[in-house]
Scaffold this motif. Structure first.
Motif, PDB file in Angstrom:
ATOM      1  N   VAL A  32       2.282  18.781   1.550  1.00  0.00           N
ATOM      2  CA  VAL A  32       2.454  18.186   2.883  1.00  0.00           C
ATOM      3  C   VAL A  32       1.114  18.079   3.596  1.00  0.00           C
ATOM      4  N   ALA A  33       0.251  19.092   3.431  1.00  0.00           N
ATOM      5  CA  ALA A  33      -1.075  19.054   4.058  1.00  0.00           C
ATOM      6  C   ALA A  33      -1.933  17.955   3.459  1.00  0.00           C
ATOM      7  N   ASP A  34      -1.804  17.746   2.144  1.00  0.00           N
ATOM      8  CA  ASP A  34      -2.600  16.716   1.469  1.00  0.00           C
ATOM      9  C   ASP A  34      -2.035  15.317   1.681  1.00  0.00           C
ATOM     10  N   HIS A  35      -0.722  15.231   1.896  1.00  0.00           N
ATOM     11  CA  HIS A  35      -0.055  13.922   2.017  1.00  0.00           C
ATOM     12  C   HIS A  35       0.966  13.967   3.156  1.00  0.00           C
ATOM     13  N   PRO A  36       0.490  14.090   4.403  1.00  0.00           N
ATOM     14  CA  PRO A  36       1.411  14.269   5.527  1.00  0.00           C
ATOM     15  C   PRO A  36       2.390  13.123   5.739  1.00  0.00           C
ATOM     16  N   ARG A  37       2.040  11.909   5.322  1.00  0.00           N
ATOM     17  CA  ARG A  37       2.925  10.757   5.551  1.00  0.00           C
ATOM     18  C   ARG A  37       3.885  10.504   4.383  1.00  0.00           C
ATOM     19  N   TYR A  38       3.750  11.257   3.305  1.00  0.00           N
ATOM     20  CA  TYR A  38       4.521  10.920   2.095  1.00  0.00           C
ATOM     21  C   TYR A  38       6.018  10.884   2.374  1.00  0.00           C
ATOM     22  N   GLN A  39       6.552  11.904   3.069  1.00  0.00           N
ATOM     23  CA  GLN A  39       7.986  11.963   3.313  1.00  0.00           C
ATOM     24  C   GLN A  39       8.438  10.798   4.197  1.00  0.00           C
ATOM     25  N   ARG A  95      14.464  13.471  -5.162  1.00  0.00           N
ATOM     26  CA  ARG A  95      15.151  12.309  -4.599  1.00  0.00           C
ATOM     27  C   ARG A  95      16.351  12.715  -3.760  1.00  0.00           C
ATOM     28  N   ASP A  96      16.957  13.841  -4.110  1.00  0.00           N
ATOM     29  CA  ASP A  96      18.088  14.379  -3.355  1.00  0.00           C
ATOM     30  C   ASP A  96      17.538  15.138  -2.152  1.00  0.00           C
ATOM     31  N   SER A  97      17.854  14.649  -0.945  1.00  0.00           N
ATOM     32  CA  SER A  97      17.287  15.260   0.255  1.00  0.00           C
ATOM     33  C   SER A  97      17.615  16.741   0.366  1.00  0.00           C
ATOM     34  N   ALA A  98      18.756  17.170  -0.180  1.00  0.00           N
ATOM     35  CA  ALA A  98      19.130  18.583  -0.112  1.00  0.00           C
ATOM     36  C   ALA A  98      18.226  19.448  -0.979  1.00  0.00           C
ATOM     37  N   LYS A  99      17.631  18.825  -1.989  1.00  0.00           N
ATOM     38  CA  LYS A  99      16.765  19.567  -2.905  1.00  0.00           C
ATOM     39  C   LYS A  99      15.276  19.252  -2.671  1.00  0.00           C
ATOM     40  N   ASN A 100      15.025  18.456  -1.675  1.00  0.00           N
ATOM     41  CA  ASN A 100      13.636  18.013  -1.429  1.00  0.00           C
ATOM     42  C   ASN A 100      12.895  19.035  -0.568  1.00  0.00           C
ATOM     43  N   HIS A 101      12.036  19.846  -1.209  1.00  0.00           N
ATOM     44  CA  HIS A 101      11.285  20.865  -0.485  1.00  0.00           C
ATOM     45  C   HIS A 101       9.831  20.897  -0.977  1.00  0.00           C
ATOM     46  N   PRO A 102       9.054  19.859  -0.679  1.00  0.00           N
ATOM     47  CA  PRO A 102       7.658  19.862  -1.136  1.00  0.00           C
ATOM     48  C   PRO A 102       6.881  21.014  -0.526  1.00  0.00           C
ATOM     49  N   ALA A 148       0.833  -1.211   0.000  1.00  0.00           N
ATOM     50  CA  ALA A 148       0.000   0.000   0.000  1.00  0.00           C
ATOM     51  C   ALA A 148       0.865   1.258   0.000  1.00  0.00           C
ATOM     52  N   GLU A 149       1.936   1.243   0.786  1.00  0.00           N
ATOM     53  CA  GLU A 149       2.783   2.434   0.890  1.00  0.00           C
ATOM     54  C   GLU A 149       3.598   2.653  -0.382  1.00  0.00           C
ATOM     55  N   ILE A 150       4.082   1.582  -0.994  1.00  0.00           N
ATOM     56  CA  ILE A 150       4.827   1.730  -2.252  1.00  0.00           C
ATOM     57  C   ILE A 150       3.899   2.205  -3.360  1.00  0.00           C
ATOM     58  N   ASP A 151       2.693   1.658  -3.421  1.00  0.00           N
ATOM     59  CA  ASP A 151       1.711   2.135  -4.410  1.00  0.00           C
ATOM     60  C   ASP A 151       1.375   3.600  -4.186  1.00  0.00           C
ATOM     61  N   TYR A 152       1.317   4.009  -2.908  1.00  0.00           N
ATOM     62  CA  TYR A 152       1.028   5.406  -2.582  1.00  0.00           C
ATOM     63  C   TYR A 152       2.142   6.314  -3.116  1.00  0.00           C
ATOM     64  N   LEU A 153       3.398   5.879  -2.971  1.00  0.00           N
ATOM     65  CA  LEU A 153       4.526   6.650  -3.509  1.00  0.00           C
ATOM     66  C   LEU A 153       4.382   6.843  -5.014  1.00  0.00           C
ATOM     67  N   LYS A 154       4.004   5.767  -5.704  1.00  0.00           N
ATOM     68  CA  LYS A 154       3.869   5.844  -7.159  1.00  0.00           C
ATOM     69  C   LYS A 154       2.661   6.688  -7.564  1.00  0.00           C
ATOM     70  N   ARG A 155       1.544   6.494  -6.857  1.00  0.00           N
ATOM     71  CA  ARG A 155       0.297   7.173  -7.225  1.00  0.00           C
ATOM     72  C   ARG A 155       0.446   8.692  -7.160  1.00  0.00           C
ATOM     73  N   PHE A 156       1.156   9.183  -6.137  1.00  0.00           N
ATOM     74  CA  PHE A 156       1.254  10.628  -5.939  1.00  0.00           C
ATOM     75  C   PHE A 156       2.672  11.158  -6.177  1.00  0.00           C
ATOM     76  N   GLY A 157       3.518  10.333  -6.788  1.00  0.00           N
ATOM     77  CA  GLY A 157       4.897  10.731  -7.027  1.00  0.00           C
ATOM     78  C   GLY A 157       5.040  11.898  -7.987  1.00  0.00           C
ATOM     79  N   SER A 158       4.248  11.914  -9.061  1.00  0.00           N
ATOM     80  CA  SER A 158       4.314  13.015 -10.028  1.00  0.00           C
ATOM     81  C   SER A 158       3.931  14.335  -9.372  1.00  0.00           C
ATOM     82  N   GLU A 159       2.874  14.295  -8.566  1.00  0.00           N
ATOM     83  CA  GLU A 159       2.443  15.496  -7.850  1.00  0.00           C
ATOM     84  C   GLU A 159       3.527  15.943  -6.864  1.00  0.00           C
ATOM     85  N   TRP A 160       4.151  14.987  -6.218  1.00  0.00           N
ATOM     86  CA  TRP A 160       5.231  15.285  -5.265  1.00  0.00           C
ATOM     87  C   TRP A 160       6.364  16.040  -5.947  1.00  0.00           C
ATOM     88  N   LYS A 161       6.778  15.578  -7.153  1.00  0.00           N
ATOM     89  CA  LYS A 161       7.858  16.234  -7.884  1.00  0.00           C
ATOM     90  C   LYS A 161       7.454  17.629  -8.329  1.00  0.00           C
TER      91      LYS A 161
END
Length: 532
Positions: free
Chosen positions: A418-425, A406-413, A387-400
């Motif tokens: 974050v409000a819509d997907h609080p557990r994504y990170q 993928r680079d934590s230094a550049k990761n600033h959603p 379920a969690e891996i599918d969740y990453l894929k389902r909302f991955g485009s929106e996340w980007k």
């Protein structure tokens, strides 16, 4: 005016008339008629005709404009004592059927004719129950009990009672109930549902009579939350409380009266505003909250950010909110703020219609990190991972698009993501960010989502391997029906599948008929193995 046992009927007493319960509000003459009348207030207001005012004269006052009537004393039944009720229900019966009314024990056959059912062992059960000193559970449900009876007699007769049901009786006040319970020093469970009980001015004065009661049921008593708290102040050891069917709308702080409460059932009231439910959030020991069959539209915990844990309901493990009006996924995000939530039941809420049931379940599992039981079905490690891996894929485009990287230094959603997907990170940190190749939008066209799979049965080698294109949403139950038709078998087959990607792949059993093919991660080219 007296009952059959010689006790006097008074204003405030409860009676039954034509199988309907009422409270006596007046005793006296009503000119120009002769004789004594009882002015009663019906529990069911539709039975009445007025509010206690007759021909311009006020005889009594009802709480409802049309719930009052006058009846003759000969028409009412004032009830019996608890002592008599116990003897009637549990006393030794001399007849062959041990008091069971065999004419009432029947079922209807296919032609709707009654067929008598034999009661086996009734005599043996009656022999055991008639040993009053061994009775632990006593039910006087609907036995018209109005009082305990002679002082101390019932306690001497039944000294070991732990569970007492006096629901739908004729007790008029908590004082009357306490006169019964004070004789039961081991009492832990008490059900007083469907009674109309006057609360004393100082409820705590009755606490000694309920000192050990842990489970209290107050269903269908037409009481407010304020009255519930007054009642509960009489129960110092209370751990479980049921208050269903009371039309409760508003709440107030209950941390004093319910400080030891672990289970609270508020099913089927008139709760509409989640802000009211939050007033119960400081119950420090509450583990189970049931608020099914109300009108709650949303859930929120305003004391913390989307990724933090709330201080409300700190020990809540099970939350049951079936048949409400929850429709937004933001409410599910909020549930992840609960520190210890492990079980959730949400049947018959509009949110379940936003996707197919399989996807809905996956989203709940992914969005609530501590969840172990959803809709009474355990969540396995494998299911959560999927379920969690599918969740990453389902909302991955929106996340980007919203600043994820993928680079934590550049990761600033963005705050919105974050409000819509609080557990994504947290899921990214757990399983890794999705690959770009996994973020390609899948077509919704049915023909582009069919799985080309192989079907083979070792019992029918001459049939060879059958190739079929099946939707990933097909249930295992429907797949079995299809295979029965293909092989012309009437019995239900057993199914396993083998991945084509792995050499010497293990055979995975398709063991849940309600699951869809997609749940088992079956891919094009995989083989379904069939056996009978």
């Amino acid at each position: 005016l007296v009952r059959l046992d010689g006790s006097k009927l008074e204003v405030g007493d409860r009676v039954v008339c034509d199988n309907h319960k009422a409270t006596i509000r007046f005793i006296g003459q009503v000119p120009p008629t002769k004789g004594i009348w009882l002015g009663v207030e019906w529990d069911d207001p539709s039975r009445g005709r007025h509010d206690g005012c007759h021909e311009g004269v006020r005889y009594f006052q009802t709480s409802h404009p049309k719930s009052g009537s006058f009846v003759r004393p000969t028409k009412v039944d004032g009830g019996i004592t608890a002592l008599r009720a116990v003897n009637e229900r549990y006393g030794l019966k001399n007849d062959a059927e041990a008091g069971v009314k065999t004419e009432e024990l029947f079922v209807l056959d296919q032609y709707l004719n009654p067929v008598v059912v034999e009661m086996v062992g009734a005599k043996k059960v009656n022999m055991l129950q008639s040993q009053f000193n061994k009775l632990k559970k006593i039910s006087m449900f609907d036995m018209k009990v109005y009082a305990a009876g002679p002082e101390g007699e019932l306690g001497r007769l039944c000294p070991n009672v732990t569970d007492l049901d006096v629901s739908s009786c004729l007790f008029s006040s908590w004082e009357r109930v306490s006169e019964l319970t004070c004789q039961m020093s081991h009492l832990k469970d008490l059900n007083v549902s469907e009674n109309r009980l006057l609360i004393p001015k100082d409820p705590t004065s009755l606490s000694p009579s309920f000192a050990r009661v842990q489970n209290l049921t107050l269903n269908q008593m037409n009481i407010t939350w304020k009255e519930v708290l007054a009642i509960c102040s009489m129960f110092p050891a209370l751990e479980e409380l049921h208050c269903s069917f009371n039309n409760i709308v508003y709440f107030a702080d209950a941390s004093s009266e319910l400080k030891g409460l672990k289970i609270l059932d508020l099913m089927t009231n008139n709760i509409q505003d989640w802000n009211e439910v939050l007033k119960l959030g400081n119950l420090q020991r509450l583990e189970t909250l049931i608020i099914s069959e109300n009108k709650i539209k949303s859930i929120f915990f305003p004391d913390c950010s989307p990724t933090e844990k709330t201080a409300y309901f700190p020990r809540l493990k099970a939350f049951i909110i079936k048949r409400n009006e929850i429709s937004c996924w933001s409410s599910v995000n909020e549930l992840n703020k609960l520190q210890n939530l492990e079980e959730l039941q949400v049947a018959e809420n509009p949110i379940l219609r936003t996707y197919n049931l399989e996807t809905v379940r996956q989203l709940f599992v992914a969005k609530i990190g501590n969840l172990k039981l959803f809709s009474r079905t355990p969540i396995t490690y494998e299911e959560r991972k999927g379920a969690e891996i599918d969740y990453l894929k389902r909302f991955g485009s929106e996340w980007k698009l919203e600043g994820g990287h993928r680079d934590s230094a550049k990761n600033h959603p963005s705050d919105k993501f974050v409000a819509d997907h609080p557990r994504y990170q947290a899921i990214v940190e757990k399983w890794g960010a999705p690959e770009d190749s996994e973020l390609v939008e899948k077509s919704t066209a049915l023909k582009e989502n069919l799985l080309a799979i192989n079907i083979f049965s070792p019992q029918y080698p001459d049939r060879g391997t059958l190739s079929k294109k099946l939707p990933g949403t097909m249930s295992i139950e429907k797949l079995k029906t299809l295979i029965q038709r293909l092989y012309k078998e009437s019995t239900e087959p057993k199914l396993k599948y083998v991945s084509h990607k792995i050499a010497n792949a293990p055979e995975i059993e398709l063991d849940n008929d309600m699951r869809q093919l997609g749940f088992f991660s079956i891919e094009p080219g995989d083989t379904i193995l069939v056996s009978w």
